[in-house]
Design a protein around this motif. Structure first.
Motif, PDB file in Angstrom:
ATOM      1  N   UNK A  25     -56.230 -36.388  35.394  1.00 23.02           N
ATOM      2  CA  UNK A  25     -58.253 -36.363  36.565  1.00 23.02           C
ATOM      3  C   UNK A  25     -57.892 -35.660  37.702  1.00 23.02           C
ATOM      4  N   UNK A  26     -58.064 -34.876  37.751  1.00 25.65           N
ATOM      5  CA  UNK A  26     -58.202 -34.519  39.698  1.00 25.65           C
ATOM      6  C   UNK A  26     -59.497 -34.540  40.361  1.00 25.65           C
ATOM      7  N   UNK A  27     -58.837 -35.245  41.692  1.00 26.69           N
ATOM      8  CA  UNK A  27     -59.613 -35.325  42.883  1.00 26.69           C
ATOM      9  C   UNK A  27     -60.093 -34.072  43.363  1.00 26.69           C
ATOM     10  N   UNK A  28     -60.214 -33.612  43.647  1.00 28.16           N
ATOM     11  CA  UNK A  28     -59.754 -32.058  44.531  1.00 28.16           C
ATOM     12  C   UNK A  28     -61.140 -31.499  45.660  1.00 28.16           C
ATOM     13  N   UNK A  29     -60.571 -30.844  46.638  1.00 27.78           N
ATOM     14  CA  UNK A  29     -61.811 -30.213  47.022  1.00 27.78           C
ATOM     15  C   UNK A  29     -61.565 -27.957  46.984  1.00 27.78           C
ATOM     16  N   UNK A  30     -62.758 -27.087  47.241  1.00 29.54           N
ATOM     17  CA  UNK A  30     -62.123 -25.399  47.200  1.00 29.54           C
ATOM     18  C   UNK A  30     -61.341 -25.160  48.588  1.00 29.54           C
ATOM     19  N   UNK A  31     -60.195 -26.230  49.235  1.00 27.17           N
ATOM     20  CA  UNK A  31     -59.636 -26.059  50.510  1.00 27.17           C
ATOM     21  C   UNK A  31     -58.175 -26.523  50.204  1.00 27.17           C
ATOM     22  N   UNK A  32     -58.161 -27.313  49.249  1.00 32.07           N
ATOM     23  CA  UNK A  32     -56.710 -27.593  48.192  1.00 32.07           C
ATOM     24  C   UNK A  32     -57.379 -27.549  46.576  1.00 32.07           C
ATOM     25  N   UNK A  33     -56.711 -26.991  46.186  1.00 34.23           N
ATOM     26  CA  UNK A  33     -57.047 -26.677  44.395  1.00 34.23           C
ATOM     27  C   UNK A  33     -55.622 -26.014  43.659  1.00 34.23           C
ATOM     28  N   UNK A  34     -56.206 -26.935  42.183  1.00 34.79           N
ATOM     29  CA  UNK A  34     -54.890 -26.070  41.750  1.00 34.79           C
ATOM     30  C   UNK A  34     -55.555 -25.629  40.239  1.00 34.79           C
ATOM     31  N   UNK A  35     -56.543 -25.616  40.146  1.00 31.17           N
ATOM     32  CA  UNK A  35     -57.810 -25.296  38.861  1.00 31.17           C
ATOM     33  C   UNK A  35     -58.027 -23.844  38.608  1.00 31.17           C
ATOM     34  N   UNK A  65     -48.526 -33.856  43.057  1.00 31.04           N
ATOM     35  CA  UNK A  65     -50.146 -34.059  43.038  1.00 31.04           C
ATOM     36  C   UNK A  65     -50.330 -35.225  43.705  1.00 31.04           C
ATOM     37  N   UNK A  66     -50.131 -35.509  45.010  1.00 27.00           N
ATOM     38  CA  UNK A  66     -50.085 -37.221  45.735  1.00 27.00           C
ATOM     39  C   UNK A  66     -51.746 -36.730  46.798  1.00 27.00           C
ATOM     40  N   UNK A  67     -52.364 -35.413  46.529  1.00 27.40           N
ATOM     41  CA  UNK A  67     -53.436 -35.222  47.495  1.00 27.40           C
ATOM     42  C   UNK A  67     -54.463 -35.379  46.028  1.00 27.40           C
ATOM     43  N   UNK A  68     -54.524 -35.453  44.606  1.00 24.06           N
ATOM     44  CA  UNK A  68     -55.063 -35.279  43.842  1.00 24.06           C
ATOM     45  C   UNK A  68     -55.375 -36.234  42.571  1.00 24.06           C
ATOM     46  N   UNK A  69     -53.966 -37.283  42.257  1.00 30.05           N
ATOM     47  CA  UNK A  69     -54.686 -38.313  41.826  1.00 30.05           C
ATOM     48  C   UNK A  69     -53.123 -38.872  41.562  1.00 30.05           C
ATOM     49  N   UNK A  70     -53.032 -40.513  41.362  1.00 31.70           N
ATOM     50  CA  UNK A  70     -51.619 -40.807  41.157  1.00 31.70           C
ATOM     51  C   UNK A  70     -50.878 -41.206  40.126  1.00 31.70           C
ATOM     52  N   UNK A  71     -51.380 -41.189  38.975  1.00 27.72           N
ATOM     53  CA  UNK A  71     -50.278 -40.668  37.788  1.00 27.72           C
ATOM     54  C   UNK A  71     -49.464 -42.277  37.528  1.00 27.72           C
ATOM     55  N   UNK A  72     -48.803 -42.802  38.356  1.00 27.49           N
ATOM     56  CA  UNK A  72     -47.798 -44.201  38.000  1.00 27.49           C
ATOM     57  C   UNK A  72     -48.273 -44.490  37.583  1.00 27.49           C
ATOM     58  N   UNK A  73     -49.561 -45.103  37.358  1.00 26.47           N
ATOM     59  CA  UNK A  73     -50.800 -45.936  36.610  1.00 26.47           C
ATOM     60  C   UNK A  73     -50.595 -45.953  35.314  1.00 26.47           C
ATOM     61  N   UNK A  74     -50.114 -45.260  34.997  1.00 27.37           N
ATOM     62  CA  UNK A  74     -49.794 -44.772  33.316  1.00 27.37           C
ATOM     63  C   UNK A  74     -49.247 -46.194  33.029  1.00 27.37           C
ATOM     64  N   UNK A  75     -48.207 -46.636  33.314  1.00 28.12           N
ATOM     65  CA  UNK A  75     -47.546 -47.769  33.280  1.00 28.12           C
ATOM     66  C   UNK A  75     -48.304 -48.744  32.663  1.00 28.12           C
ATOM     67  N   UNK A  76     -49.308 -49.833  33.440  1.00 29.81           N
ATOM     68  CA  UNK A  76     -50.051 -50.479  33.550  1.00 29.81           C
ATOM     69  C   UNK A  76     -51.584 -50.224  32.565  1.00 29.81           C
ATOM     70  N   UNK A  77     -51.466 -49.378  33.078  1.00 27.47           N
ATOM     71  CA  UNK A  77     -52.862 -48.123  31.761  1.00 27.47           C
ATOM     72  C   UNK A  77     -53.087 -48.364  30.681  1.00 27.47           C
ATOM     73  N   UNK A  96     -51.227 -37.546  54.475  1.00 23.24           N
ATOM     74  CA  UNK A  96     -52.029 -38.448  53.190  1.00 23.24           C
ATOM     75  C   UNK A  96     -51.855 -38.575  51.932  1.00 23.24           C
ATOM     76  N   UNK A  97     -52.164 -39.330  50.985  1.00 20.37           N
ATOM     77  CA  UNK A  97     -51.855 -38.884  49.331  1.00 20.37           C
ATOM     78  C   UNK A  97     -53.027 -40.986  49.063  1.00 20.37           C
ATOM     79  N   UNK A  98     -53.152 -40.202  47.046  1.00 21.55           N
ATOM     80  CA  UNK A  98     -53.641 -41.218  46.601  1.00 21.55           C
ATOM     81  C   UNK A  98     -52.582 -42.352  46.144  1.00 21.55           C
ATOM     82  N   UNK A  99     -53.222 -43.447  46.733  1.00 22.42           N
ATOM     83  CA  UNK A  99     -52.360 -44.484  45.519  1.00 22.42           C
ATOM     84  C   UNK A  99     -53.333 -45.804  44.653  1.00 22.42           C
ATOM     85  N   UNK A 100     -52.801 -45.242  43.317  1.00 16.84           N
ATOM     86  CA  UNK A 100     -53.396 -45.482  42.244  1.00 16.84           C
ATOM     87  C   UNK A 100     -52.961 -47.223  42.227  1.00 16.84           C
TER      88      UNK A 100
END
Length: 569
Positions: A300-310, A441-453, A522-526
């Motif tokens: 999943x990606x959390x984004x704004x249209x200021x900063x989008x890869x979509x 993708x530090x401002x869109x999602x974490x990802x590394x949480x797949x281990x505990x997921x 800043x970045x997203x922490x999972x």
């Protein structure tokens, strides 16, 4: 025996896949000394009653190349149980690099992996070669790190300003081989290349690795065959594997393990995973080691249209994404621009736009509107909003974007959203679980949480696999895939990388925003739950939610390097 560390009364899940058993683990001089019912004295004892004791998890697909230079822990992977991380993936690395070209090299990593350039500009490049980079990193590490040699960096180093043009000469290919050889002799874990057509630089030009033909890629990979060690990683490998079997042919030609992105279910091509899985099984039956990676992440990606890869790759939209916010707002409000966007993004979306499916409006939701009057849109997808407003999709989307001045937060989820498909993918024996993308993708999602997921959602909640099977996928399988032959199992003589967790509570938690990057980034922490501690090379790195201050990590080096080191000792 007197131990440096004694872990007592744990449920030992040793990474092999055999049933868990109750016992103690004794550690001495950074190695596992004994496993059983132990009674010797220890400098430190941990009571693991009620907890699983497993080999340290290996976070096998990361982009901590820059972050590791200021963050020796590679946060937040250790909080999810990782004791080792592997970066330099998808052809992107920060070595080799010539003096004066550091910023240009960083731009490739920045734009592809969504790491702000303002952050990357703080990196002090005091290396040129791959061995120098590895030695620089090895001076101060909390977690173990392994690095791959990025083809984009090598091509940029050798071809300079011509690196984003086709047709490397024979001499240039030879020079690139020499660079790869030097890196492999210094202990790099392998070579990473890319066929991912959605990877661009900030100017909208494909990154250097994408300009290479097969002859060049096979020539660089042949260095690994020559030395007899290393893994080949490929971003976007699924495209060429399904097209003409390139991953299979690369593995057959070199005799090396090839791992590539990725076996996944996506709404862009809903049934392609079935075709891909059949191809993987056919390759394995031939005795060829070309394995896709897969992930329990929904991507999943959390984004704004200021900063989008979509919307990258669309001929009209891509240039707008690179413009100033003022220009974005002007063009998004312009009827003629909207007409073109409607035609190419809604009516006739081309395959070159790899970031969205044909019906992307059904998989992008309004996550957080800015204006109170738009709160009714929250958690509705763009298609639903367009229907309710009786507007074209493009108008419903861009009316909101313009009205809220690019600040609306959207959520996109198109990959791995079919649980039945994902169940078959995650349990496929010839797919390597990973792809956390830590550091990217530090401002869109974490990802590394797949281990505990994996342990929380897919083992405990969905019961798709046993705990023992899941731990093996996160430890021994990854260690084997990347040539880490002294890790991934709890056995006497193996490196004492250990993770302690509670099988009844372990899970990936909520995402939050933290401001802890250089230059005010800043970045997203999972967050992680249920991880009690991680031990790296026999020392406790993380315990009960806190880092201990220890820095026991090391650069993990390949078998060629280790054999030569022992021979010369």
């Amino acid at each position: 025996m007197a131990y440096d560390l004694l872990i007592r009364n744990g449920s030992i899940v040793d990474g092999s896949g055999i049933p868990a058993f109750r016992g103690d683990v004794g550690v001495k001089n950074g190695k596992i000394a004994e496993i059983g019912k132990l009674s010797g004295p220890a400098q430190k004892t941990i009571d693991a009653d009620g907890r699983a004791v497993s080999p340290g998890f290996i976070d096998n697909h990361c982009h901590y190349d820059a972050q590791v230079t200021w963050d020796p822990l590679c946060t937040f992977s250790p909080e999810h149980g990782a004791t080792s991380v592997i970066f330099g993936n998808c052809s992107l690395s920060l070595a080799p690099v010539r003096k004066g070209t550091e910023e240009r090299l960083a731009e490739f990593l920045s734009y592809v992996e969504a790491i702000p350039m303002s952050v990357l500009k703080t990196v002090d490049f005091d290396w040129e070669t791959i061995p120098q980079y590895m030695d620089h990193v090895d001076k101060r590490l909390g977690i173990n790190v392994g690095n791959l040699i990025g083809h984009t960096a090598v091509r940029h180093y050798v071809m300079r300003d011509d690196c984003q043009k086709p047709g490397a000469t024979e001499e240039q290919i030879k020079q690139m081989q020499d660079v790869v050889r030097q890196g492999m002799q210094a202990g790099a874990l392998g070579l990473s290349v890319s066929r991912e057509k959605g990877h661009f630089d900030p100017q909208g030009v494909p990154i250097p690795a994408l300009w290479a033909d097969e002859k060049e890629i096979f020539a660089l990979a042949d260095v690994l065959r020559e030395i007899g060690t290393g893994t080949i990683q490929c971003g976007g490998g699924q495209y060429v594997e399904l097209k003409d079997g390139m991953m299979r042919r690369l593995a057959a030609a070199t005799g090396r393990m090839v791992v590539y992105n990725s076996l996944s279910q996506t709404m862009r091509r809903p049934d392609e995973w079935k075709i891909h899985m059949a191809r993987v099984e056919e390759t394995a039956a031939m005795g060829i080691r070309a394995y896709p990676m897969c992930s329990p992440n929904r991507v999943t990606q959390d984004f704004t249209m200021k900063n989008s890869q979509v919307f990258r790759g669309l001929p009209t939209w891509h240039p707008i994404l690179l413009m100033s916010d003022k220009e974005k707002l002007r063009l998004y409000a312009d009827p003629e621009t909207r007409a073109r966007l409607h035609e190419e993004a809604v009516v006739n979306k081309p395959d070159s736009a790899v970031g969205i499916s044909k019906t992307w409006w059904n998989y992008i939701w309004v996550n957080q509107p800015v204006l109170e009057k738009n709160n009714w849109m929250q958690f509705k997808n763009i298609g639903e909003i367009a229907k309710q407003q009786d507007k074209r999709v493009i108008d419903a989307f861009l009316d909101l974007v313009v009205e809220e001045k690019l600040e609306t937060r959207f959520l996109q989820a198109e990959n791995n959203i079919d649980d039945e498909a994902l169940k078959k993918i995650l349990t496929h024996p010839n797919a390597v679980i990973g792809l956390g993308d830590g550091g990217a993708h530090v401002q869109f999602h974490g990802g590394y949480g797949y281990l505990t997921k994996l342990l929380g959602e897919w083992v405990r909640e969905k019961r798709v696999m046993t705990l023992e099977q899941a731990v093996r996928r996160l430890t021994f399988d990854s260690a084997s895939a990347f040539g880490l032959y002294d890790r991934g199992l709890l056995r006497p003589g193996m490196a004492a990388d250990i993770t302690l967790f509670d099988p009844a509570t372990v899970k990936c938690g909520r995402e939050t925003v933290v401001h802890d990057f250089p230059a005010g980034g800043w970045r997203i922490k999972e967050s992680a739950e249920g991880i009690f501690g991680t031990v790296v090379n026999g020392q406790v790195l993380y315990e009960e939610g806190k880092y201990t201050g220890a820095l026991p990590g090391k650069v993990l080096r390949n078998s060629y390097y280790e054999q030569n080191r022992r021979s010369n000792a």
